[in-house]
Design an enzyme around this catalytic site. Structure first.
Site, PDB file in Angstrom:
ATOM      1  CE  LYS A  22      -3.133   2.318   3.307  1.00 40.02           C
ATOM      2  NZ  LYS A  22      -2.061   3.609   4.180  1.00 40.02           N
ATOM      3  CG  ASN A  23       2.694   2.785   3.328  1.00 41.73           C
ATOM      4  OD1 ASN A  23       0.998   2.987   2.713  1.00 41.73           O
ATOM      5  ND2 ASN A  23       2.691   2.064   4.409  1.00 41.73           N
ATOM      6  CB  CYS A 116      -5.319   6.118  10.444  1.00 37.87           C
ATOM      7  SG  CYS A 116      -5.602   5.196   9.444  1.00 37.87           S
ATOM      8  NE  ARG A 121      -1.235  10.597  10.283  1.00 36.22           N
ATOM      9  CZ  ARG A 121      -1.739   9.699   9.566  1.00 36.22           C
ATOM     10  NH1 ARG A 121      -1.071   8.774   9.078  1.00 36.22           N
ATOM     11  NH2 ARG A 121      -2.920   9.474   9.256  1.00 36.22           N
ATOM     12  N   PRO A 122       1.616  16.969  11.104  1.00 35.68           N
ATOM     13  CG  PRO A 122       3.238  17.959  12.183  1.00 35.68           C
ATOM     14  CD  PRO A 122       2.499  17.054  12.270  1.00 35.68           C
ATOM     15  CB  ILE A 123       1.688  18.860   5.863  1.00 32.31           C
ATOM     16  CG1 ILE A 123       0.676  19.951   4.693  1.00 32.31           C
ATOM     17  CG2 ILE A 123       0.292  17.297   5.673  1.00 32.31           C
ATOM     18  CD1 ILE A 123       0.087  19.766   4.158  1.00 32.31           C
ATOM     19  CG  ASP A 303       2.368   0.891   9.016  1.00 34.99           C
ATOM     20  OD1 ASP A 303       2.076   2.346   9.593  1.00 34.99           O
ATOM     21  OD2 ASP A 303       2.507   1.433   7.898  1.00 34.99           O
ATOM     22  NE  ARG A 395      -7.105   4.054   4.798  1.00 31.09           N
ATOM     23  CZ  ARG A 395      -6.447   4.553   5.755  1.00 31.09           C
ATOM     24  NH1 ARG A 395      -5.897   4.417   6.603  1.00 31.09           N
ATOM     25  NH2 ARG A 395      -5.107   5.383   5.185  1.00 31.09           N
TER      26      ARG A 395
END
Length: 446
Positions: A22-23, A116, A121-123, A303, A395
């Site tokens: 997925k990642n 999630c 989790r800033p960008i 994960d 997901r």
């Protein structure tokens, strides 16, 4: 309401092929925006996050089609550079379209990403890096606009963020001179993205070193096979270790799983590694594994933390988890405790003291890996469990129940009347943090 029904307490045994990562596939699909010819991507997992990425490509003007686990993407006709609020809310990885759209069209308009809820989790690392490369950034409430002619330069990341590294790689391909990224993430999925880009004509040096040098240039199409999913593999290993079973996983390179395999060796499992697979034989009960601390690759993957924790609920001894990546990645703990697990949490630390037995319970998944942890715990628990909140699990896991049935699990996806959070107890006060569920008397359970 859909849920997963599990009757636990039986050892899992058998062989599984690990799905595509997925990642890996999500940044690769975003990268296809830069390709002026059709891309053929093999080993693409059938996940709702992949569906969301393909929908974004379609909305931008690209053409996509799927045949089995192969996806065909033709982005030659992309003209739009706006991603809708609905599409952005579906998954966090939607932010990965920012870099390639900026490189391809000179501007991009989007919203804060969803996904999630695992804490802050800033960008900002994405945006600071893009600003260094020449992008002009403007926020209006939750709406973001980036524009400007990208240049080359040196970007030093204060933290080896996977998403920021991916976005900067993709943006740098649209610059007017070389870009160097220092303290870049070294996860295998970064290497897989670079492999895809090289297939399509990109010149990128420094793979796996933490320092990347990207030459700007236009990309052609290409055919590429996605690497196997480390997080999925860790989940299957956790399920087998939790139940005292044995499994052979194929299609996965053992070095990608080294931190997880080390934990299970300490816990008493026998591990056999081959060039393209790994086998695990678990004892009837695991031993405590000491301290497990999550960290960027090559450290223990965040994960894998939740599923691995679930495998130690009935262990002999104590296992201590320290979560250093996401501040809210213990949201599965209340649900595991409802099964009789002995878990104490304080800040970033969770202490798991093994108990002789855990028991089935009704649980609600509140995030992807937390949902997987509940399934792992249910497979080892005595009696029946139900896990609600399947949208999170879907997901990142394609046909989770079918794959576990291949190992002998008694597990099915089912549908029932809506369930409600139990009233009163400690889990009710936890809100939606993995609380147990029950039906009200009015629904016929008395």
């Amino acid at each position: 309401m859909e849920y997963i029904s599990v009757t636990g307490g039986r050892p899992l045994q058998g062989e599984l092929w690990v799905s595509g990562a997925k990642n890996s596939v999500l940044p690769i699909l975003a990268a296809s925006v830069l390709c002026r010819e059709e891309c053929v991507i093999h080993g693409c997992p059938q996940l709702t996050d992949v569906d969301a990425a393909l929908e974004i490509l379609t909305q931008l003007g690209g053409k996509t089609r799927c045949v089995g686990d192969t996806v065909y993407v033709d982005a030659s006709s992309i003209r739009d550079n706006h991603i809708s609020k609905t599409a952005m809310a579906t998954m966090r990885s939607s932010i990965l379209f920012l870099g390639p759209l900026l490189a391809r069209t000179g501007s991009c308009s989007l919203y804060r990403p969803g996904g999630c809820q695992l804490g802050e989790r800033p960008i900002d690392l994405h945006l600071k890096g893009l600003h260094t490369l020449g992008a002009e950034i403007k926020w209006e409430e939750d709406h973001l606009t980036c524009c400007g002619k990208l240049k080359g330069g040196t970007v030093v990341l204060p933290y080896p963020s996977v998403g920021a590294t991916e976005n900067l790689i993709l943006a740098a391909l649209g610059g007017d001179s070389p870009t160097i990224i220092c303290n870049a993430a070294r996860e295998p999925e970064i290497g897989d993205l670079i492999g895809f880009l090289r297939t399509c004509g990109a010149e990128i040096d420094g793979k796996d070193t933490g320092t990347l040098r990207i030459m700007p240039g236009k990309l052609h199409g290409g055919t590429y096979t996605v690497m196997a999913d480390r997080a999925e593999a860790a989940t299957w290993l956790s399920a087998v270790a939790a139940t005292g079973g044995s499994v052979s996983l194929r299609g996965i390179r053992p070095e990608w799983l080294s931190p997880v395999l080390s934990v299970y060796r300490i816990a008493g499992c026998r591990i056999r590694e081959t060039q393209n697979g790994v086998a695990l034989d678990a004892p009837e009960r695991l031993k405590g594994a000491g301290v497990i601390r999550t960290a960027p690759y090559p450290g223990f993957p965040t994960d894998a933390q939740a599923p691995v924790m679930a495998s130690f609920l009935q262990s002999r001894g104590i296992t201590v988890f320290e979560e250093t990546v996401f501040s809210q990645r213990y949201r599965h703990v209340p649900a595991l405790k409802s099964m009789g697990a002995d878990i104490t949490t304080a800040s970033s630390v969770a202490v798991v003291t093994g108990v002789a037995k855990t028991y089935g319970a009704d649980m609600e998944s509140t995030d992807l890996r937390g949902g997987a942890a509940m399934v792992v715990a249910a497979l080892a628990g005595h009696g029946q469990s139900r896990i609600f909140g399947l949208r999170h699990i879907r997901r990142g896991y394609g046909d989770m129940t079918g794959k576990l049935r291949q190992l002998g699990a008694e597990i099915w996806e089912q549908q029932d009347e809506p369930a409600v959070l139990s009233q009163g107890g400690k889990h009710h006060e936890q809100g939606s943090t993995g609380a147990t569920l029950r039906k009200t008397p009015a629904e016929g359970t008395g």
